[in-house]
Design a protein around this motif. Structure first.
Motif, PDB file in Angstrom:
ATOM      1  N   ASP A 216      -2.170  -0.388  -8.218  1.00 32.23           N
ATOM      2  CA  ASP A 216      -0.991   0.218  -8.849  1.00 32.23           C
ATOM      3  C   ASP A 216       0.308  -0.513  -8.509  1.00 32.23           C
ATOM      4  OD1 ASP A 216      -0.583   0.968  -6.213  1.00 32.23           O
ATOM      5  OD2 ASP A 216      -0.363   3.106  -6.646  1.00 32.23           O
ATOM      6  N   GLY A 217       0.186  -1.631  -7.753  1.00 30.03           N
ATOM      7  CA  GLY A 217       1.371  -2.412  -7.412  1.00 30.03           C
ATOM      8  C   GLY A 217       2.037  -1.999  -6.111  1.00 30.03           C
ATOM      9  N   TYR A 218       1.423  -1.077  -5.384  1.00 30.37           N
ATOM     10  CA  TYR A 218       1.962  -0.609  -4.102  1.00 30.37           C
ATOM     11  C   TYR A 218       0.836  -0.518  -3.087  1.00 30.37           C
ATOM     12  CZ  TYR A 218       5.744   1.035  -7.099  1.00 30.37           C
ATOM     13  OH  TYR A 218       6.755   1.107  -8.018  1.00 30.37           O
ATOM     14  N   ILE A 219       1.188  -0.746  -1.814  1.00 33.91           N
ATOM     15  CA  ILE A 219       0.250  -0.483  -0.729  1.00 33.91           C
ATOM     16  C   ILE A 219       0.712   0.797  -0.050  1.00 33.91           C
ATOM     17  CG2 ILE A 219      -0.724  -1.279   1.456  1.00 33.91           C
ATOM     18  CD1 ILE A 219      -0.070  -4.159   0.584  1.00 33.91           C
ATOM     19  N   THR A 220      -0.192   1.771   0.033  1.00 33.45           N
ATOM     20  CA  THR A 220       0.112   3.026   0.719  1.00 33.45           C
ATOM     21  C   THR A 220      -0.476   2.985   2.123  1.00 33.45           C
ATOM     22  OG1 THR A 220      -1.939   4.083  -0.002  1.00 33.45           O
ATOM     23  CG2 THR A 220      -0.007   4.310  -1.466  1.00 33.45           C
ATOM     24  N   ARG A 221      -0.060   3.923   2.948  1.00 37.22           N
ATOM     25  CA  ARG A 221      -0.633   4.039   4.292  1.00 37.22           C
ATOM     26  C   ARG A 221      -2.142   4.253   4.205  1.00 37.22           C
ATOM     27  NH1 ARG A 221       4.457   5.715   5.762  1.00 37.22           N
ATOM     28  NH2 ARG A 221       5.045   5.176   7.903  1.00 37.22           N
ATOM     29  N   GLU A 222      -2.571   5.069   3.253  1.00 36.97           N
ATOM     30  CA  GLU A 222      -3.996   5.374   3.116  1.00 36.97           C
ATOM     31  C   GLU A 222      -4.796   4.115   2.763  1.00 36.97           C
ATOM     32  OE1 GLU A 222      -1.509   7.156   1.535  1.00 36.97           O
ATOM     33  OE2 GLU A 222      -1.591   8.827   2.964  1.00 36.97           O
ATOM     34  N   GLU A 223      -4.264   3.300   1.854  1.00 37.69           N
ATOM     35  CA  GLU A 223      -4.945   2.063   1.485  1.00 37.69           C
ATOM     36  C   GLU A 223      -5.009   1.122   2.685  1.00 37.69           C
ATOM     37  OE1 GLU A 223      -4.037   1.359  -3.235  1.00 37.69           O
ATOM     38  OE2 GLU A 223      -2.342   1.175  -1.850  1.00 37.69           O
ATOM     39  N   MET A 224      -3.895   0.976   3.367  1.00 35.17           N
ATOM     40  CA  MET A 224      -3.852   0.094   4.529  1.00 35.17           C
ATOM     41  C   MET A 224      -4.808   0.591   5.619  1.00 35.17           C
ATOM     42  SD  MET A 224      -2.829  -2.504   6.221  1.00 35.17           S
ATOM     43  CE  MET A 224      -1.744  -3.162   5.013  1.00 35.17           C
ATOM     44  N   LEU A 225      -4.859   1.891   5.831  1.00 34.70           N
ATOM     45  CA  LEU A 225      -5.742   2.454   6.852  1.00 34.70           C
ATOM     46  C   LEU A 225      -7.205   2.218   6.480  1.00 34.70           C
ATOM     47  CD1 LEU A 225      -5.866   3.921   9.535  1.00 34.70           C
ATOM     48  CD2 LEU A 225      -5.792   6.094   8.296  1.00 34.70           C
ATOM     49  N   ALA A 226      -7.545   2.383   5.220  1.00 35.13           N
ATOM     50  CA  ALA A 226      -8.928   2.135   4.772  1.00 35.13           C
ATOM     51  C   ALA A 226      -9.330   0.686   5.050  1.00 35.13           C
ATOM     52  CB  ALA A 226      -9.072   2.456   3.288  1.00 35.13           C
ATOM     53  N   ILE A 227      -8.448  -0.248   4.743  1.00 37.74           N
ATOM     54  CA  ILE A 227      -8.735  -1.672   4.997  1.00 37.74           C
ATOM     55  C   ILE A 227      -8.837  -1.933   6.498  1.00 37.74           C
ATOM     56  CG2 ILE A 227      -7.875  -4.045   4.788  1.00 37.74           C
ATOM     57  CD1 ILE A 227      -8.624  -3.155   2.071  1.00 37.74           C
ATOM     58  N   MET A 228      -7.875  -1.421   7.275  1.00 39.81           N
ATOM     59  CA  MET A 228      -7.891  -1.664   8.719  1.00 39.81           C
ATOM     60  C   MET A 228      -9.145  -1.080   9.373  1.00 39.81           C
ATOM     61  SD  MET A 228      -5.420  -3.623   9.162  1.00 39.81           S
ATOM     62  CE  MET A 228      -5.917  -3.877  10.838  1.00 39.81           C
ATOM     63  N   LYS A 229      -9.528   0.119   8.974  1.00 42.07           N
ATOM     64  CA  LYS A 229     -10.755   0.714   9.536  1.00 42.07           C
ATOM     65  C   LYS A 229     -11.960  -0.158   9.204  1.00 42.07           C
ATOM     66  CE  LYS A 229      -9.597   5.601   9.877  1.00 42.07           C
ATOM     67  NZ  LYS A 229      -9.785   6.947   9.315  1.00 42.07           N
ATOM     68  N   SER A 230     -11.997  -0.678   7.977  1.00 46.37           N
ATOM     69  CA  SER A 230     -13.131  -1.516   7.587  1.00 46.37           C
ATOM     70  C   SER A 230     -13.156  -2.816   8.393  1.00 46.37           C
ATOM     71  CB  SER A 230     -13.111  -1.798   6.087  1.00 46.37           C
ATOM     72  OG  SER A 230     -12.114  -2.726   5.737  1.00 46.37           O
ATOM     73  N   ILE A 231     -11.990  -3.334   8.740  1.00 44.12           N
ATOM     74  CA  ILE A 231     -11.922  -4.550   9.564  1.00 44.12           C
ATOM     75  C   ILE A 231     -12.419  -4.254  10.979  1.00 44.12           C
ATOM     76  CG2 ILE A 231     -10.341  -6.201  10.673  1.00 44.12           C
ATOM     77  CD1 ILE A 231      -8.706  -6.095   7.999  1.00 44.12           C
ATOM     78  N   TYR A 232     -11.993  -3.131  11.544  1.00 43.74           N
ATOM     79  CA  TYR A 232     -12.467  -2.757  12.880  1.00 43.74           C
ATOM     80  C   TYR A 232     -13.971  -2.486  12.874  1.00 43.74           C
ATOM     81  CZ  TYR A 232      -7.731  -2.674  14.752  1.00 43.74           C
ATOM     82  OH  TYR A 232      -6.482  -3.043  15.183  1.00 43.74           O
ATOM     83  N   ASP A 233     -14.489  -1.857  11.819  1.00 42.06           N
ATOM     84  CA  ASP A 233     -15.935  -1.641  11.711  1.00 42.06           C
ATOM     85  C   ASP A 233     -16.675  -2.970  11.663  1.00 42.06           C
ATOM     86  OD1 ASP A 233     -15.579   1.097  11.618  1.00 42.06           O
ATOM     87  OD2 ASP A 233     -15.879   1.257   9.445  1.00 42.06           O
ATOM     88  N   MET A 234     -16.108  -3.914  10.940  1.00 42.40           N
ATOM     89  CA  MET A 234     -16.718  -5.221  10.768  1.00 42.40           C
ATOM     90  C   MET A 234     -16.751  -5.994  12.094  1.00 42.40           C
ATOM     91  SD  MET A 234     -15.540  -8.048   7.998  1.00 42.40           S
ATOM     92  CE  MET A 234     -13.887  -8.127   8.624  1.00 42.40           C
ATOM     93  N   MET A 235     -15.716  -5.806  12.914  1.00 38.55           N
ATOM     94  CA  MET A 235     -15.647  -6.508  14.198  1.00 38.55           C
ATOM     95  C   MET A 235     -16.724  -6.006  15.146  1.00 38.55           C
ATOM     96  SD  MET A 235     -11.492  -6.641  14.535  1.00 38.55           S
ATOM     97  CE  MET A 235     -11.544  -6.382  16.271  1.00 38.55           C
ATOM     98  N   GLY A 236     -17.153  -4.779  14.968  1.00 40.65           N
ATOM     99  CA  GLY A 236     -18.226  -4.246  15.796  1.00 40.65           C
ATOM    100  C   GLY A 236     -17.712  -3.541  17.032  1.00 40.65           C
TER     101      GLY A 236
END
Length: 186
Positions: free
Chosen positions: A109-129
């Motif tokens: 939608d042309g914006y990054i929300t806290r929820e979107e950023m949190l979803a990405i960050m959680k996925s990165i931490y999950d990926m790191m193990g």
């Protein structure tokens, strides 16, 4: 089975920063993994997870897949893949930042929300193990997002625009040095 023939090499060479030889090599690898010429999300997740066996890369691979799937049809063509890869590996800083913004803007939608950023960050931490050192605290992703928004949301409207994103990233030395990390890998 649907087969996809990529655009001509000359056209891809003009759209990317890869040489003819590099494109041929990338295409051979792509066709080896995806004989149909298309990658669906499950195949993409499977391939991506092989590179990060210590964690769960499934969710991050989903977001990454969506960033590469430019026409939103549920599959990545060789052209989509190689154009995105060209930006990530050899694009200008601004091109890389635009690509990163697209990754974080989950609903496009042309914006990054806290929820979107949190979803990405959680996925990165999950990926790191779980076994990373030093250990990642459970609330680390949330803290990271809060710091991100403190820096980036200049007008305090609760969302980050592409301009806010690019401007803030270009002023942050850590972000800028990480952007240079993958240049000329191929």
């Amino acid at each position: 089975m649907v087969r996809h023939q990529p655009e001509g090499l000359e056209q891809l060479q003009a759209q990317t920063k890869f040489t003819r030889k590099e494109l041929q090599s990338l295409y051979r690898g792509f066709k080896n993994e995806c004989p149909s010429g298309l990658v669906d999300e499950e195949t993409f997740k499977s391939i991506y997870s092989q590179f990060l066996p210590q964690g769960d890369a499934t969710t991050y691979a989903h977001f990454l897949f969506n960033a590469f799937d430019m026409d939103r049809n549920g599959s990545i063509r060789f052209e989509d893949f190689v154009i995105g890869l060209s930006v990530l590996l050899r694009g200008s800083v601004t091109e890389k930042l635009r690509w990163a913004f697209n990754l974080y803007d989950i609903n496009k939608d042309g914006y990054i929300t806290r929820e979107e950023m949190l979803a990405i960050m959680k996925s990165i931490y999950d990926m790191m193990g779980r076994y990373t050192f030093p250990c990642v605290k459970d609330d680390a992703a949330f803290e990271h997002v809060e710091q991100f928004f403190q820096k980036m949301d200049r007008n305090r409207d609760g969302v980050v625009t592409i301009d806010e994103f690019i401007e803030t990233c270009q002023k942050d030395e850590n972000i800028m040095s990480s952007m240079q990390l993958f240049e000329n890998v191929i």
